[in-house]
Design a protein around this motif. Sequence first.
Motif, PDB file in Angstrom:
ATOM      1  N   GLY A  92      37.970  24.521  41.906  1.00  0.00           N
ATOM      2  CA  GLY A  92      38.929  25.628  41.591  1.00  0.00           C
ATOM      3  C   GLY A  92      39.957  25.508  41.740  1.00  0.00           C
ATOM      4  N   THR A  93      40.328  24.317  41.329  1.00  0.00           N
ATOM      5  CA  THR A  93      42.055  24.273  41.308  1.00  0.00           C
ATOM      6  C   THR A  93      42.501  23.770  39.545  1.00  0.00           C
ATOM      7  N   VAL A  94      41.624  23.476  38.868  1.00  0.00           N
ATOM      8  CA  VAL A  94      42.261  22.561  37.718  1.00  0.00           C
ATOM      9  C   VAL A  94      41.411  23.037  36.153  1.00  0.00           C
ATOM     10  N   ALA A  95      40.061  23.895  36.562  1.00  0.00           N
ATOM     11  CA  ALA A  95      39.062  24.089  36.195  1.00  0.00           C
ATOM     12  C   ALA A  95      39.789  24.910  34.469  1.00  0.00           C
ATOM     13  N   GLU A  96      39.729  24.413  33.162  1.00  0.00           N
ATOM     14  CA  GLU A  96      39.568  25.301  32.463  1.00  0.00           C
ATOM     15  C   GLU A  96      38.493  25.826  31.450  1.00  0.00           C
ATOM     16  N   PHE A  97      38.080  26.761  31.351  1.00  0.00           N
ATOM     17  CA  PHE A  97      36.970  26.746  30.812  1.00  0.00           C
ATOM     18  C   PHE A  97      37.030  27.312  29.051  1.00  0.00           C
ATOM     19  N   VAL A 101      38.228  33.738  32.776  1.00  0.00           N
ATOM     20  CA  VAL A 101      39.772  34.423  33.882  1.00  0.00           C
ATOM     21  C   VAL A 101      38.901  34.485  34.553  1.00  0.00           C
ATOM     22  N   THR A 102      38.222  34.674  34.620  1.00  0.00           N
ATOM     23  CA  THR A 102      37.099  35.222  36.044  1.00  0.00           C
ATOM     24  C   THR A 102      35.417  35.139  36.285  1.00  0.00           C
ATOM     25  N   LEU A 103      34.893  33.500  37.287  1.00  0.00           N
ATOM     26  CA  LEU A 103      33.680  34.381  37.750  1.00  0.00           C
ATOM     27  C   LEU A 103      33.498  34.685  38.916  1.00  0.00           C
ATOM     28  N   ALA A 104      34.295  34.974  40.014  1.00  0.00           N
ATOM     29  CA  ALA A 104      34.003  35.357  41.099  1.00  0.00           C
ATOM     30  C   ALA A 104      34.005  36.653  41.308  1.00  0.00           C
ATOM     31  N   GLY A 105      34.652  37.225  40.550  1.00  0.00           N
ATOM     32  CA  GLY A 105      34.408  39.124  41.131  1.00  0.00           C
ATOM     33  C   GLY A 105      33.042  39.268  40.348  1.00  0.00           C
ATOM     34  N   ARG A 106      32.774  41.074  40.555  1.00  0.00           N
ATOM     35  CA  ARG A 106      31.574  41.737  40.432  1.00  0.00           C
ATOM     36  C   ARG A 106      31.489  41.861  38.597  1.00  0.00           C
ATOM     37  N   ASN A 107      32.648  42.256  37.933  1.00  0.00           N
ATOM     38  CA  ASN A 107      32.866  42.081  36.726  1.00  0.00           C
ATOM     39  C   ASN A 107      33.039  40.626  36.179  1.00  0.00           C
ATOM     40  N   HIS A 149      48.391  34.074  44.475  1.00  0.00           N
ATOM     41  CA  HIS A 149      47.503  32.586  44.516  1.00  0.00           C
ATOM     42  C   HIS A 149      48.756  31.780  44.059  1.00  0.00           C
ATOM     43  N   ALA A 150      48.454  30.349  44.913  1.00  0.00           N
ATOM     44  CA  ALA A 150      49.112  29.419  44.075  1.00  0.00           C
ATOM     45  C   ALA A 150      48.953  28.962  43.600  1.00  0.00           C
ATOM     46  N   LEU A 151      47.623  28.773  43.018  1.00  0.00           N
ATOM     47  CA  LEU A 151      47.409  28.340  42.350  1.00  0.00           C
ATOM     48  C   LEU A 151      45.343  28.293  42.007  1.00  0.00           C
ATOM     49  N   GLN A 152      45.148  28.614  40.668  1.00  0.00           N
ATOM     50  CA  GLN A 152      43.780  28.468  40.673  1.00  0.00           C
ATOM     51  C   GLN A 152      43.244  28.357  39.422  1.00  0.00           C
ATOM     52  N   GLY A 153      42.297  27.401  39.070  1.00  0.00           N
ATOM     53  CA  GLY A 153      41.401  27.397  37.804  1.00  0.00           C
ATOM     54  C   GLY A 153      40.684  28.104  37.251  1.00  0.00           C
ATOM     55  N   ASP A 154      40.617  27.958  36.076  1.00  0.00           N
ATOM     56  CA  ASP A 154      40.050  28.973  35.733  1.00  0.00           C
ATOM     57  C   ASP A 154      38.286  29.255  35.835  1.00  0.00           C
ATOM     58  N   GLY A 155      38.150  31.066  36.299  1.00  0.00           N
ATOM     59  CA  GLY A 155      37.247  31.435  36.528  1.00  0.00           C
ATOM     60  C   GLY A 155      37.253  31.769  37.995  1.00  0.00           C
ATOM     61  N   GLU A 156      38.326  31.048  38.685  1.00  0.00           N
ATOM     62  CA  GLU A 156      37.963  30.694  40.430  1.00  0.00           C
ATOM     63  C   GLU A 156      37.067  30.917  41.220  1.00  0.00           C
ATOM     64  N   THR A 157      36.229  29.737  40.953  1.00  0.00           N
ATOM     65  CA  THR A 157      35.124  29.359  40.681  1.00  0.00           C
ATOM     66  C   THR A 157      34.549  29.038  41.836  1.00  0.00           C
ATOM     67  N   THR A 158      35.913  28.377  43.230  1.00  0.00           N
ATOM     68  CA  THR A 158      35.771  28.852  44.560  1.00  0.00           C
ATOM     69  C   THR A 158      35.278  30.038  45.246  1.00  0.00           C
TER      70      THR A 158
END
Lengths: 249, 249, 249, 249
Positions: D206-211, C214-220, C124-133
């Motif tokens: 998706g790029t800058v969220a901080e949760f 950390v992530t909202l995008a996975g199964r966990n 990933h070049a960049l990722q916000g918390d949660g990988e919401t996209t």
Amino acid sequence: MRIRRLRLNRDYADSLDGLAHRATSIGIAPKTAGLGQRVRWRLDREAGTARLENPPERLRHYVVPVKPMLGGLAVAPGFGLGAPPTGDTGRWGGNMDFNRIVEGATVYLPVHQPGAMLYLGDGHALQGDGETTQWALETSLDVEFSVQVLPGRALAAPRVEDDTHISTIGQASSLDEAARAATAAMIQWLEQDYGLDVSEASLVLGTVAEFRVVTLAGRNAAIALSLDKARLAGLTRDDRGTGLKPPSR
Amino acid sequence: MRIRRLRLNRDYADSLDGLAHRATSIGIAPKTAGLGQRVRWRLDREAGTARLENPPERLRHYVVPVKPMLGGLAVAPGFGLGAPPTGDTGRWGGNMDFNRIVEGATVYLPVHQPGAMLYLGDGHALQGDGETTQWALETSLDVEFSVQVLPGRALAAPRVEDDTHISTIGQASSLDEAARAATAAMIQWLEQDYGLDVSEASLVLGTVAEFRVVTLAGRNAAIALSLDKARLAGLTRDDRGTGLKPPSR
Amino acid sequence: MRIRRLRLNRDYADSLDGLAHRATSIGIAPKTAGLGQRVRWRLDREAGTARLENPPERLRHYVVPVKPMLGGLAVAPGFGLGAPPTGDTGRWGGNMDFNRIVEGATVYLPVHQPGAMLYLGDGHALQGDGETTQWALETSLDVEFSVQVLPGRALAAPRVEDDTHISTIGQASSLDEAARAATAAMIQWLEQDYGLDVSEASLVLGTVAEFRVVTLAGRNAAIALSLDKARLAGLTRDDRGTGLKPPSR
Amino acid sequence: MRIRRLRLNRDYADSLDGLAHRATSIGIAPKTAGLGQRVRWRLDREAGTARLENPPERLRHYVVPVKPMLGGLAVAPGFGLGAPPTGDTGRWGGNMDFNRIVEGATVYLPVHQPGAMLYLGDGHALQGDGETTQWALETSLDVEFSVQVLPGRALAAPRVEDDTHISTIGQASSLDEAARAATAAMIQWLEQDYGLDVSEASLVLGTVAEFRVVTLAGRNAAIALSLDKARLAGLTRDDRGTGLKPPSR
């Protein structure tokens, strides 16, 4: 898939004592140390009952009627998921552990792959809701079933029908999401086969919904939403699932 | 508290259409716009049935048997909580919305305050599991009940007993935590009245547990764990709740 | 595993617009119809920034610094789990999508199988918390890393250390369980390397815990618990993880 | 409400050891027996630090910078809710325990009642994310603040702004629902003040969220979604919240 015959074929079943993680509260946790031990049950096929092989004193007279069921029943999942472990669940079924999947029940699963790739297993002589002991009374079973392809019907989730009830199974990472999924799936069924819109379906659910915990033992939690068919007798059912037109409101 | 008599005393009840938040999936959400409308039901007290006053075409013949129940039943909570809103729930009871609290049922609540400060209300002519419509068939009821004080017994959660079942009600911020609370409370009951240890209690739950969603309409979610008393016939019950000594293992 | 070098090696990255299921509330759901579209970002490797290739008017000047990270990093799981999909996560790591796994970070994973079977990917070049996209700014990366085996240390969960923080990653079916898992794993770390008992560890967490999604995008779902090492300067660290003896209390 | 000055005014603070229920995993639960004891901290107002009054050996040199914050801040809630306990939270604020509500911060709350009925309290000298010890470093504080009424703006949730970040606070029965609420509230803010539609807002998140986890200690769980204002510099902000028209897409 209709389960025509589902019968015990041996005289014992193995279970565990203890509580699945999803059944264990923080307060009870310290008391469960050392549990998870294998426990053997004797099955009396004539009487249709189970009792512990080596019962502790307090359970010496604990005898319960068996209710043989299939814990696992699945087709291949959709593209992109790979081959799921047999212990997993999804829209495609899997290790659902729903204790209404018994002799005489019909299970509807959405076909994702050519040939469907149906498989089944995980025989239980008896299982309480939730499979709280992580293992039910695990045993082998004689199974006879027939399969029919029903083209052109979308299914948001597995459906089960028996003599008395129609049921949808919501499977998700939490019981909360599972309850939502079961609800949405039943609304879909009421729309497709009974021609109800969401408002109408909600009035049926508000009066006769039966929500049962299906499993607490899997990676997914599951909840079934069942409706007593006797209560739906005043509605018109079109099993072809074409979606009768609801009246304008 | 034993509910000796619980009868309809008027000819209508009011409900809503739609889905409580906890019953609404993301997929169904866009279809629920505009729902939450008041819906009137006509109650036929002679026949013991309910039907919509102004049914849409598809529900013209939808007639369901009533099952009058008390949605709210509580004592004052413990120190430090203040006066809870009547819509809230806790160990002390509250707006529990459990559809097994019907005529003939006995409800056990832990007393926290001198005089207990019992109150009750929220009559429902009929309610599906979960009260998914946010309002059940809300109506007034004639209630007769008797109260008995049972000293010296700790209760982790509200308990309900009727002719066929004993039930514990787990109330928590999620169904997942509620299932855990109901399980822990039933294990406590089996320990107190049936003398079972956690291992033994877990074997009973693993075989005959019935988990039902109580409510999806409150701030707390709730799940009931019910056991069929016929299945427990082989156990020895001591209602004095003194905790029979379990055998050493 | 220490990531010695982690650099962009192409000039673009692909993401999606929209919200992962775990980021979508019921209220926002109707507004997300049609989202989930692929979006291309241009990467300026010299400046270390990313901007949309075809920005809508309002995002024409939206330029953000990149922060290359590895989304996936795992060893083989323990017996009985089979080969997990690369998108899954567990104690053994996996598609963790933790945006602190960057150049200079050290990741600790528990070895379950001979040879560990380490694999990595998902740049990933960049990722916000949660990988919401659901997709971060997905791209390829040049990776240099070194691996060291640390015998005799139990790890409840993946650990990450960088110049400023130590972090544990809790992965579970819900954020609530993930927060509990991250907490338990950090208490284990504080016990092993800093010799703290649970009471002492709790005082550290109560004052300086940093919990990030950390992530909202996975199964966990996953939550990281990070501690600023500057705050821990007054404690004695023994990296051999032998568990310094805590004082009697 | 802008907090102009927030200063310590005594030399000690009281906390607890142990873990809030929402921070306690089943595995750690047995180790927390007996915790929840009161612990006194000495505050050095000159140095701006806290240390334990009677530290165990391993924490003798544990000294942490204080960061005074207001745990409680609320207006009266909307009709129908009654007077909430001061420990509760909601759209109207409450015992939020967000450690970014410090000197210099501005808190936005939706006014529901004539006169707003603002109240505040629950001073903390320092608090880690989540308030995992159930009590932070509880102390008294000198507070100076100013209040401004901003008519005609809808707020889905409390908002906080400081020198570096804008934050929304999602409060719900679970962290999972809280993360969704915080996300929806930030999308609302980006729509109102930055003129972004949901697709555009999602690309920013998706790029800058901080949760960050706000609290694990209350009846509601809470998560904050914060955005670094430096990252938003390329966007056009209209603080009047009138909702700039997004471009057609």
